[in-house]
Design a protein around this motif. Sequence first.
Motif, PDB file in Angstrom:
ATOM      1  N   ARG A 459      34.274  36.208  38.733  1.00 28.09           N
ATOM      2  CA  ARG A 459      32.952  36.224  38.123  1.00 28.09           C
ATOM      3  C   ARG A 459      32.217  37.535  38.402  1.00 28.09           C
ATOM      4  NH1 ARG A 459      29.720  32.983  40.464  1.00 28.09           N
ATOM      5  NH2 ARG A 459      31.050  32.159  42.128  1.00 28.09           N
ATOM      6  N   ARG A 460      32.541  38.197  39.519  1.00 24.80           N
ATOM      7  CA  ARG A 460      31.850  39.421  39.890  1.00 24.80           C
ATOM      8  C   ARG A 460      32.649  40.696  39.615  1.00 24.80           C
ATOM      9  NH1 ARG A 460      30.236  35.326  43.000  1.00 24.80           N
ATOM     10  NH2 ARG A 460      28.062  35.253  43.723  1.00 24.80           N
ATOM     11  N   ARG A 462      33.875  43.943  38.308  1.00 26.41           N
ATOM     12  CA  ARG A 462      33.209  44.977  37.513  1.00 26.41           C
ATOM     13  C   ARG A 462      33.880  45.189  36.171  1.00 26.41           C
ATOM     14  NH1 ARG A 462      32.134  50.484  40.430  1.00 26.41           N
ATOM     15  NH2 ARG A 462      31.349  50.840  38.329  1.00 26.41           N
ATOM     16  N   GLN A 465      32.686  42.454  33.903  1.00 25.34           N
ATOM     17  CA  GLN A 465      31.280  42.655  33.562  1.00 25.34           C
ATOM     18  C   GLN A 465      31.104  43.794  32.569  1.00 25.34           C
ATOM     19  OE1 GLN A 465      29.227  43.109  37.287  1.00 25.34           O
ATOM     20  NE2 GLN A 465      29.456  40.966  37.867  1.00 25.34           N
TER      21      GLN A 465
END
Length: 467
Positions: A459-460, A462, A465
């Motif tokens: 989910r985190r 990079r 994202q």
Amino acid sequence: MPPNSQRSLLRTKPVEQLTSEGAHSGLRRSMGLISLVSLSVGATLGTGIFVVLGEAAPKAGPAVVVSFALAALAALFSALSYAELAGAVPVSGSAYSYTYATLGELIAWVCGWCLLLEYGVSVAAVAVGWGGYLNVFLEATVGVRIPEELAAPPGAGGVVNIPAAVVVLLATAVLIAGVRESARATTVTTMIKVAVLIFFVAVAATAFDSGNMTPFAPEGLVGIAGGASAVFFSFIGFDAASTAGEEARNPQRDLPRAIMISLGIVTFVYVAVALTAIGAIGVDRLSAKGASLSTVMAEVTGSSWASTVLAVGAVIAIASVVLTVLYGQTRVLVSMSRDGLMPPVFAKVGARAVPTTNILVVGVLVAVLAALVPLGELTNATSIGTLVAFGLVNVGVLVLRRTKPDLPRSFRTPLMPVVPLLGLVLCVILIVGLGAKTWIAFLIWTAVGLVVYFGYGRRRSRLNQDA
């Protein structure tokens, strides 16, 4: 899982992005070829000889010499793949970063998780062996011996291994002082280590008896393969050198050279020491309690002076292994944290251009592990983590040749694709040679890692994202 989610697990990180981030990491480029070779040799030379020879020899008999050679051959094929990737992707993440650039995020996570196992457990294993030589040194010089209860972990006759924890914490302090200071300490201790082992070979050779070499392989190929699996973790040093990609002055030129030079040095020394040790006193009399080379010196010379010299060298030398391998683990964590797969605190660089918090956390955790876990279980867990990482690097170099054939490479693996394929096959053979307990521990570690990845890292990430 939705199709887009499945594709995100296999998304690779562009090589250009990896190198760009590495160039702005805040780490200081201060290491030349000699420092890199010292780092690689320092992380390698000592783990298999000073600590594990006495445990591996009963499995293979005198043929443990062949076990070292077989493990070195497997390491050579992988080292050639490492050398190409280190020159093409000169960043601090080692096999983790190489896998991220070639095989995708999920496999990169598994590789990085294996590297954390490899490095952390290797440091703990070597620290456990350090205590055995420290006792030899103290007893010979001042007549004092650390009580067994305070010098061995539960399950190995003690309550807590205080010397093992102390040497890890000392290495942690040196790493916090800065990379230049760490490199100087590594170079000096590596020179001492090589000198001590040359001294050992010269003394042990005077008592060489060919009768001690028979039967050469009492358990045949099975024993040789088992011995090779047990000592393979002794060759992880060149992997530690590849973690210095962001602190080397000329990584494209010097990293491949350092990897190959260091592997040649340690292989020669390992085989020479194992051959003369067994030839001098035989397999049955080699101690499996950590200080096996000191045992050889005492029996060959009939006095304590030679074993004391060896113990002094071993105390210094094994401490350098703890220092350099701990360095490698913290740099892998820097890369994983920078990618968002680990908490950002691990990538934060302090005033001395080192990841201070990262080093402190890792040092304390490894010190606890060294104080409480027996040596045998530690070395086996290190071997399987190393072999998985090496296998993925061999696959990665094949993939990168296909996906980026025009990428500048300062070193090219010869005889493609034969060399990486042989490296992969040998890694698989050595993994199969490990015991059921090691496999169970590894599967549990991998399962925990997948929980962490899907619960936090994915989910985190990079890369996800940015996408």
